[in-house]
Design a protein around this motif. Sequence first.
Motif, PDB file in Angstrom:
ATOM      1  N   PHE A 404      52.675 -25.352 -31.891  1.00 23.08           N
ATOM      2  CA  PHE A 404      52.597 -26.730 -31.405  1.00 23.08           C
ATOM      3  C   PHE A 404      52.021 -26.784 -29.994  1.00 23.08           C
ATOM      4  CE2 PHE A 404      56.249 -26.132 -34.241  1.00 23.08           C
ATOM      5  CZ  PHE A 404      55.837 -26.912 -35.301  1.00 23.08           C
ATOM      6  N   LEU A 405      51.091 -25.872 -29.729  1.00 23.49           N
ATOM      7  CA  LEU A 405      50.540 -25.745 -28.382  1.00 23.49           C
ATOM      8  C   LEU A 405      49.893 -27.041 -27.910  1.00 23.49           C
ATOM      9  CD1 LEU A 405      50.207 -23.524 -26.196  1.00 23.49           C
ATOM     10  CD2 LEU A 405      47.901 -23.164 -27.081  1.00 23.49           C
ATOM     11  N   ASN A 406      49.216 -27.741 -28.814  1.00 24.75           N
ATOM     12  CA  ASN A 406      48.531 -28.971 -28.403  1.00 24.75           C
ATOM     13  C   ASN A 406      49.495 -30.034 -27.894  1.00 24.75           C
ATOM     14  OD1 ASN A 406      45.913 -28.093 -28.924  1.00 24.75           O
ATOM     15  ND2 ASN A 406      45.996 -28.702 -31.068  1.00 24.75           N
ATOM     16  N   ASP A 407      50.760 -29.938 -28.309  1.00 26.36           N
ATOM     17  CA  ASP A 407      51.756 -30.900 -27.832  1.00 26.36           C
ATOM     18  C   ASP A 407      52.179 -30.623 -26.397  1.00 26.36           C
ATOM     19  OD1 ASP A 407      51.710 -32.011 -30.357  1.00 26.36           O
ATOM     20  OD2 ASP A 407      53.481 -30.916 -31.050  1.00 26.36           O
ATOM     21  N   HIS A 408      51.815 -29.467 -25.881  1.00 30.36           N
ATOM     22  CA  HIS A 408      52.256 -29.049 -24.546  1.00 30.36           C
ATOM     23  C   HIS A 408      51.115 -29.000 -23.522  1.00 30.36           C
ATOM     24  CE1 HIS A 408      56.347 -27.720 -25.813  1.00 30.36           C
ATOM     25  NE2 HIS A 408      55.742 -27.546 -26.975  1.00 30.36           N
ATOM     26  N   LEU A 409      49.929 -29.457 -23.886  1.00 30.77           N
ATOM     27  CA  LEU A 409      48.771 -29.300 -22.997  1.00 30.77           C
ATOM     28  C   LEU A 409      48.993 -29.917 -21.619  1.00 30.77           C
ATOM     29  CD1 LEU A 409      45.778 -29.895 -25.439  1.00 30.77           C
ATOM     30  CD2 LEU A 409      46.717 -27.727 -24.644  1.00 30.77           C
ATOM     31  N   ALA A 410      49.675 -31.047 -21.573  1.00 28.11           N
ATOM     32  CA  ALA A 410      49.883 -31.727 -20.293  1.00 28.11           C
ATOM     33  C   ALA A 410      50.807 -30.952 -19.363  1.00 28.11           C
ATOM     34  CB  ALA A 410      50.447 -33.129 -20.534  1.00 28.11           C
ATOM     35  N   GLU A 411      51.539 -29.980 -19.885  1.00 25.36           N
ATOM     36  CA  GLU A 411      52.495 -29.228 -19.079  1.00 25.36           C
ATOM     37  C   GLU A 411      51.844 -28.083 -18.310  1.00 25.36           C
ATOM     38  OE1 GLU A 411      55.567 -27.981 -21.775  1.00 25.36           O
ATOM     39  OE2 GLU A 411      55.619 -29.954 -22.725  1.00 25.36           O
ATOM     40  N   PHE A 412      50.646 -27.680 -18.705  1.00 23.00           N
ATOM     41  CA  PHE A 412      49.988 -26.570 -18.022  1.00 23.00           C
ATOM     42  C   PHE A 412      49.390 -27.058 -16.704  1.00 23.00           C
ATOM     43  CE2 PHE A 412      50.038 -25.336 -22.474  1.00 23.00           C
ATOM     44  CZ  PHE A 412      50.519 -24.038 -22.387  1.00 23.00           C
ATOM     45  N   PRO A 413      49.606 -26.306 -15.619  1.00 21.48           N
ATOM     46  CA  PRO A 413      49.132 -26.760 -14.305  1.00 21.48           C
ATOM     47  C   PRO A 413      47.611 -26.788 -14.224  1.00 21.48           C
ATOM     48  CG  PRO A 413      49.947 -24.508 -14.185  1.00 21.48           C
ATOM     49  CD  PRO A 413      50.311 -25.010 -15.547  1.00 21.48           C
ATOM     50  N   SER A 414      47.101 -27.783 -13.516  1.00 19.19           N
ATOM     51  CA  SER A 414      45.651 -27.902 -13.349  1.00 19.19           C
ATOM     52  C   SER A 414      45.152 -27.067 -12.175  1.00 19.19           C
ATOM     53  CB  SER A 414      45.256 -29.371 -13.146  1.00 19.19           C
ATOM     54  OG  SER A 414      45.937 -29.918 -12.029  1.00 19.19           O
TER      55      SER A 414
END
Length: 470
Positions: A404-414
């Motif tokens: 479910f990686l796509n559900d967590h994309l916003a959590e990865f630091p920019s």
Amino acid sequence: MKIEQIYTGCLAQGAYYIESEGEVAIIDPLREVNPYLERAEKAGAKIKYIFETHFHADFVSGHVTLSKESGAPIIFGPNANPSFDCIVAEDGQEFPLGNIKIVVLHTPGHTMESTTYLLRDENGKDHAIFSGDTLFLGDVGRPDLAQKAADMTQEQLAGTLYDSLRNKIMPLADDVIVYPAHGAGSACGKNMMKETVDTLGNQKKMNYALRADMTKEEFVKEVTDGLLPPPQYFPLNVKMNKEGYDDIDEVLARGTRSLSPEAFEAAANETGAVVLDVRNQQEFAKGHIPRSIFIGINGGFAPWVGALIGDVKQAILLVAPEGREEEVVTRLSRVGFDNTLGYLEGSFKAWKGASKEYDTVSSVPAAELKKAIESTKTQVFDVRKPSEFEAEHIEDANLAPLDFLNDHLAEFPSEGDFYVHCAGGYRSMIAASILKSRGIHNLIDVQGGMKAIKEAGIPTTDYICPSTIK
């Protein structure tokens, strides 16, 4: 009488070859049917029946092609309604095979057409059951996959499965051999044993779902507890198994076309195909086509393709180890991915040799992660399953399961680097490729995963904050 289990580790799937007096039955065959035809021909035998335990969700069976090649009829249990010619058997119907018999035991619950096949030997004694996804070793089939088709809730299906097990299977003798359709690693169950053959008596002792004093309410609760959402390709495989598909020879001819770097690049641009790189993860890290997805052929390849690419009609272009292209196309077809358009001739070295643009993944030993944790505030993302994370994880790590990686994309630091790891390095490289394809490049892969992390002495914990599980 001869019984041969043909087990495919990548899919954790068991097909069966049964022979008696020159007559053969095949149960739940894989997509590529030549091995069954060759076995029968070598034995001077004829394939008489092709039995299907149910409409499989996790792989495309070879029943349609095998019937066409052998002339043998396809047999399903009650409630099956495929689009092709077959025998829809009645509960209790017997099929003679040489001097033995195969008896239909309708065992609905996993799906409503689910059927167990009971083999009686030449003396009429119950010898073995081929239980499909009704009974596994250590578990039973999940009851949530057929809800829409059956117009039933998972609880209602679980209750039906309880009745099937108690009324059809558990009354059989303890010395009856159990041959299931799947083993550990399959997404069709949650608690399967690593063994692939057992006696029913031992399963009555070891399998939580076969407890003699278990009520239906307890069964429903325990069987439905902790079920993760099924991979999105499952209903698409059911559709193919029910409606038919292209012959494997057509799929292979289409998928094994060699393409020069220029033709490969043009095909990728013109078709919108996913570029799937199946080499070793460290080879991928050192250089790969930009925005390509890594899923290595030497890992849990086909199920991960199904889970992460999802749409079986998606066009695919391959970057594969030289000489293994046909194997890759075959293994893709096992889970219904028939739209492979070709492969990069000469593999990645040809791409690099043509001076094409390429990308890399920063991949470091666990010792480097330890230094980073000790010297600065470091974000770590664990892409294993929630159950693995709960058992043990790096202190303060974030959970982002690969499924479910796509559900967590916003959590990865920019901004700033972050680290990604799994159990052994395979899943983390898949995650890295997906993140990079989404434009997230400030990641560092940890080689060797959790095993290397523990060996490096990085502090871990088994405590889990409920808010981190998503």
